[in-house]
Design a protein around this motif. Structure first.
Motif, PDB file in Angstrom:
ATOM      1  N   LEU A  63       7.715 -53.659  24.935  1.00 12.60           N
ATOM      2  CA  LEU A  63       9.063 -54.228  24.984  1.00 12.60           C
ATOM      3  C   LEU A  63      10.105 -53.222  24.518  1.00 12.60           C
ATOM      4  O   LEU A  63      11.229 -53.194  25.031  1.00 12.60           O
ATOM      5  CB  LEU A  63       9.115 -55.488  24.121  1.00 12.60           C
ATOM      6  N   LEU A  64       9.745 -52.388  23.546  1.00 13.48           N
ATOM      7  CA  LEU A  64      10.678 -51.370  23.065  1.00 13.48           C
ATOM      8  C   LEU A  64      11.038 -50.367  24.155  1.00 13.48           C
ATOM      9  O   LEU A  64      12.116 -49.775  24.131  1.00 13.48           O
ATOM     10  CB  LEU A  64      10.082 -50.642  21.858  1.00 13.48           C
ATOM     11  N   SER A  65      10.147 -50.176  25.107  1.00 18.41           N
ATOM     12  CA  SER A  65      10.393 -49.211  26.181  1.00 18.41           C
ATOM     13  C   SER A  65      11.003 -49.865  27.425  1.00 18.41           C
ATOM     14  O   SER A  65      11.286 -49.175  28.404  1.00 18.41           O
ATOM     15  CB  SER A  65       9.081 -48.519  26.583  1.00 18.41           C
ATOM     16  N   TYR A  66      11.224 -51.188  27.369  1.00 23.17           N
ATOM     17  CA  TYR A  66      11.738 -51.910  28.537  1.00 23.17           C
ATOM     18  C   TYR A  66      13.257 -51.962  28.460  1.00 23.17           C
ATOM     19  O   TYR A  66      13.839 -52.731  27.704  1.00 23.17           O
ATOM     20  CB  TYR A  66      11.138 -53.319  28.584  1.00 23.17           C
ATOM     21  N   LYS A  67      13.928 -51.132  29.249  1.00 22.45           N
ATOM     22  CA  LYS A  67      15.374 -50.943  29.134  1.00 22.45           C
ATOM     23  C   LYS A  67      16.176 -52.179  29.533  1.00 22.45           C
ATOM     24  O   LYS A  67      17.230 -52.449  28.962  1.00 22.45           O
ATOM     25  CB  LYS A  67      15.806 -49.746  29.982  1.00 22.45           C
ATOM     26  N   ALA A  68      15.705 -52.929  30.518  1.00 26.08           N
ATOM     27  CA  ALA A  68      16.463 -54.092  30.998  1.00 26.08           C
ATOM     28  C   ALA A  68      16.659 -55.123  29.897  1.00 26.08           C
ATOM     29  O   ALA A  68      17.730 -55.730  29.774  1.00 26.08           O
ATOM     30  CB  ALA A  68      15.748 -54.726  32.190  1.00 26.08           C
ATOM     31  N   PHE A  69      15.629 -55.326  29.088  1.00 33.19           N
ATOM     32  CA  PHE A  69      15.707 -56.292  27.994  1.00 33.19           C
ATOM     33  C   PHE A  69      16.759 -55.867  26.980  1.00 33.19           C
ATOM     34  O   PHE A  69      17.613 -56.662  26.560  1.00 33.19           O
ATOM     35  CB  PHE A  69      14.342 -56.437  27.329  1.00 33.19           C
ATOM     36  N   TRP A  70      16.745 -54.614  26.576  1.00 32.23           N
ATOM     37  CA  TRP A  70      17.668 -54.139  25.553  1.00 32.23           C
ATOM     38  C   TRP A  70      19.087 -54.018  26.093  1.00 32.23           C
ATOM     39  O   TRP A  70      20.056 -54.185  25.346  1.00 32.23           O
ATOM     40  CB  TRP A  70      17.175 -52.805  25.001  1.00 32.23           C
ATOM     41  N   LYS A  71      19.223 -53.765  27.382  1.00 36.13           N
ATOM     42  CA  LYS A  71      20.561 -53.754  27.974  1.00 36.13           C
ATOM     43  C   LYS A  71      21.174 -55.145  27.929  1.00 36.13           C
ATOM     44  O   LYS A  71      22.355 -55.309  27.574  1.00 36.13           O
ATOM     45  CB  LYS A  71      20.501 -53.260  29.418  1.00 36.13           C
ATOM     46  N   ILE A 253      -1.412 -56.649  28.443  1.00 33.35           N
ATOM     47  CA  ILE A 253      -0.823 -57.377  27.303  1.00 33.35           C
ATOM     48  C   ILE A 253      -0.685 -58.872  27.601  1.00 33.35           C
ATOM     49  O   ILE A 253      -0.668 -59.692  26.674  1.00 33.35           O
ATOM     50  CB  ILE A 253       0.558 -56.809  26.917  1.00 33.35           C
ATOM     51  N   GLY A 254      -0.571 -59.250  28.873  1.00 27.92           N
ATOM     52  CA  GLY A 254      -0.477 -60.660  29.243  1.00 27.92           C
ATOM     53  C   GLY A 254       0.962 -61.160  29.267  1.00 27.92           C
ATOM     54  O   GLY A 254       1.782 -60.773  28.426  1.00 27.92           O
ATOM     55  N   THR A 255       1.243 -62.015  30.236  1.00 25.59           N
ATOM     56  CA  THR A 255       2.611 -62.537  30.358  1.00 25.59           C
ATOM     57  C   THR A 255       2.968 -63.479  29.218  1.00 25.59           C
ATOM     58  O   THR A 255       4.126 -63.546  28.792  1.00 25.59           O
ATOM     59  CB  THR A 255       2.774 -63.278  31.695  1.00 25.59           C
ATOM     60  N   ASP A 256       1.991 -64.220  28.697  1.00 27.73           N
ATOM     61  CA  ASP A 256       2.290 -65.166  27.609  1.00 27.73           C
ATOM     62  C   ASP A 256       2.731 -64.430  26.341  1.00 27.73           C
ATOM     63  O   ASP A 256       3.706 -64.823  25.697  1.00 27.73           O
ATOM     64  CB  ASP A 256       1.062 -66.026  27.306  1.00 27.73           C
ATOM     65  N   GLN A 259       6.230 -62.853  26.968  1.00 29.28           N
ATOM     66  CA  GLN A 259       7.305 -63.824  26.906  1.00 29.28           C
ATOM     67  C   GLN A 259       7.558 -64.282  25.471  1.00 29.28           C
ATOM     68  O   GLN A 259       8.707 -64.452  25.052  1.00 29.28           O
ATOM     69  CB  GLN A 259       6.974 -65.020  27.798  1.00 29.28           C
ATOM     70  N   ALA A 260       6.494 -64.468  24.708  1.00 26.55           N
ATOM     71  CA  ALA A 260       6.648 -64.887  23.314  1.00 26.55           C
ATOM     72  C   ALA A 260       7.380 -63.822  22.502  1.00 26.55           C
ATOM     73  O   ALA A 260       8.236 -64.143  21.664  1.00 26.55           O
ATOM     74  CB  ALA A 260       5.281 -65.176  22.697  1.00 26.55           C
ATOM     75  N   ALA A 261       7.068 -62.553  22.747  1.00 25.76           N
ATOM     76  CA  ALA A 261       7.740 -61.470  22.029  1.00 25.76           C
ATOM     77  C   ALA A 261       9.225 -61.425  22.384  1.00 25.76           C
ATOM     78  O   ALA A 261      10.086 -61.228  21.522  1.00 25.76           O
ATOM     79  CB  ALA A 261       7.075 -60.135  22.372  1.00 25.76           C
ATOM     80  N   GLN A 262       9.551 -61.617  23.658  1.00 24.14           N
ATOM     81  CA  GLN A 262      10.950 -61.634  24.077  1.00 24.14           C
ATOM     82  C   GLN A 262      11.716 -62.765  23.399  1.00 24.14           C
ATOM     83  O   GLN A 262      12.824 -62.566  22.888  1.00 24.14           O
ATOM     84  CB  GLN A 262      11.043 -61.794  25.596  1.00 24.14           C
ATOM     85  N   LEU A 263      11.137 -63.950  23.404  1.00 20.37           N
ATOM     86  CA  LEU A 263      11.808 -65.109  22.820  1.00 20.37           C
ATOM     87  C   LEU A 263      11.987 -64.945  21.308  1.00 20.37           C
ATOM     88  O   LEU A 263      13.034 -65.315  20.758  1.00 20.37           O
ATOM     89  CB  LEU A 263      11.010 -66.380  23.119  1.00 20.37           C
TER      90      LEU A 263
END
Length: 300
Positions: A63-71, A253-256, A259-263
């Motif tokens: 998630l730390l490397s996923y730019k769309a989320f942090w943008k 890592i799995g979608t579940d 998604q939990a980490a994002q939330l």
């Protein structure tokens, strides 16, 4: 005065009940954290409850490397900060004159009705969208900020707080030669810190958690604020839009867990801010709470 046996029993039962309610409210957050830190196989098998199974931080590393989320998080932070400053300024400028008596502010009832009627009726989604479109704000961050810049509930909350302050403060300042701007900035606003903090909490939470406007007013997903982004991605992780390397990583890592980490990260900023505002929030909500009698005084 000594506490009676009945009061002691009540305090014990009340403490147990409130503790249970607090734990019940925290349970979803604890569960999401446990899932986000667990191995995907354990999550799929349903072995994770409130403690991680086969602890791993791979989800957060990805998630730390996923730019769309942090943008999208950056957009949400900017949106919340700008909205907070604008809302507080406009709320103060609206509530202060409305807190005066009709003898000091001629035509006050007309302005009071002007603010009160939108609490009961509004134009609806389509007229609002048409206005935003005609103003050329589609795709702009201001489309998410300006429509809610003045909230009547916040105005009434601060108005009632101002009315609760002693009139002698203003009269003494006027005798000393102070103008209305000086009275507002140097006397009323410092005393209104609890009410302003209450409004700040409400406004921040509302802007941070709002997702629908981002979807309808933004042109592309890259412009989405965080909650709009999560609404679009958490419900449907589009594996086809990912590269081959990202698909392999997501499969591991799995979608579940993803998604939990994002939330969990999305909720973390508000969870960190709220405890520091709690003492002001409680006081401001009690002292400036909107009651039917005060609403009638506002209009009258």
């Amino acid at each position: 005065m000594p506490i009676s046996k009945g009061e002691k029993i009540f305090n014990i039962i009340n403490s147990i009940f409130l503790t249970a309610v607090a734990l019940f409210c925290l349970a979803p957050m604890i569960y999401m954290l446990a899932v986000s830190l667990s191995d995907n196989a354990q999550v799929v098998a349903g072995n994770v409850t409130f403690w991680p199974k086969k602890f791993t931080t791979a989800t957060y590393e990805y998630l730390l490397s996923y730019k769309a989320f942090w943008k999208s998080m950056g957009i949400s932070i900017t949106r919340t900060a700008l909205s907070l400053v604008l809302t507080l300024c406009l709320t103060v400028l609206s509530a202060y004159p409305l807190s005066k008596s009709p003898g000091k502010f001629y035509g006050r009832s007309i302005f009071a009705w002007y603010f009160f009627i939108p609490m009961l009726i509004n134009g609806g989604l389509i007229p609002t969208y048409m206005i935003i479109s005609r103003l050329g704000l589609i795709g702009s961050l201001w489309a998410l900020i300006l429509p809610s810049a003045v909230t009547v509930f916040y105005v009434m909350l601060l108005l009632n707080f101002f009315r609760g302050l002693p009139e002698e403060l203003e009269e003494a300042a006027l005798l000393d030669g102070a103008g209305q701007w000086t009275i507002l900035v140097r006397i009323f606003l410092p005393l209104a810190t609890p009410a302003l903090a209450t409004i700040a909490v409400y406004c921040s939470l509302a802007q941070w958690n709002e997702w629908f406007n981002g979807i309808i007013y933004m042109k592309t997903p890259s412009q989405y604020p965080l909650m709009s982004y999560l609404q679009a991605t958490v419900l449907n992780v589009d594996m086809e839009s990912l590269s081959a390397e990202e698909q392999m990583k997501m499969a591991s890592i799995g979608t579940d867990t993803y998604q939990a980490a994002q939330l969990f990260i999305a909720a973390l900023p508000m969870l960190c801010i709220y405890p520091f505002m709690q003492k002001y929030f409680t006081k401001g909500l009690v002292m400036g709470s909107v009651q039917s009698g005060k609403t009638a005084n506002m209009i009258g």
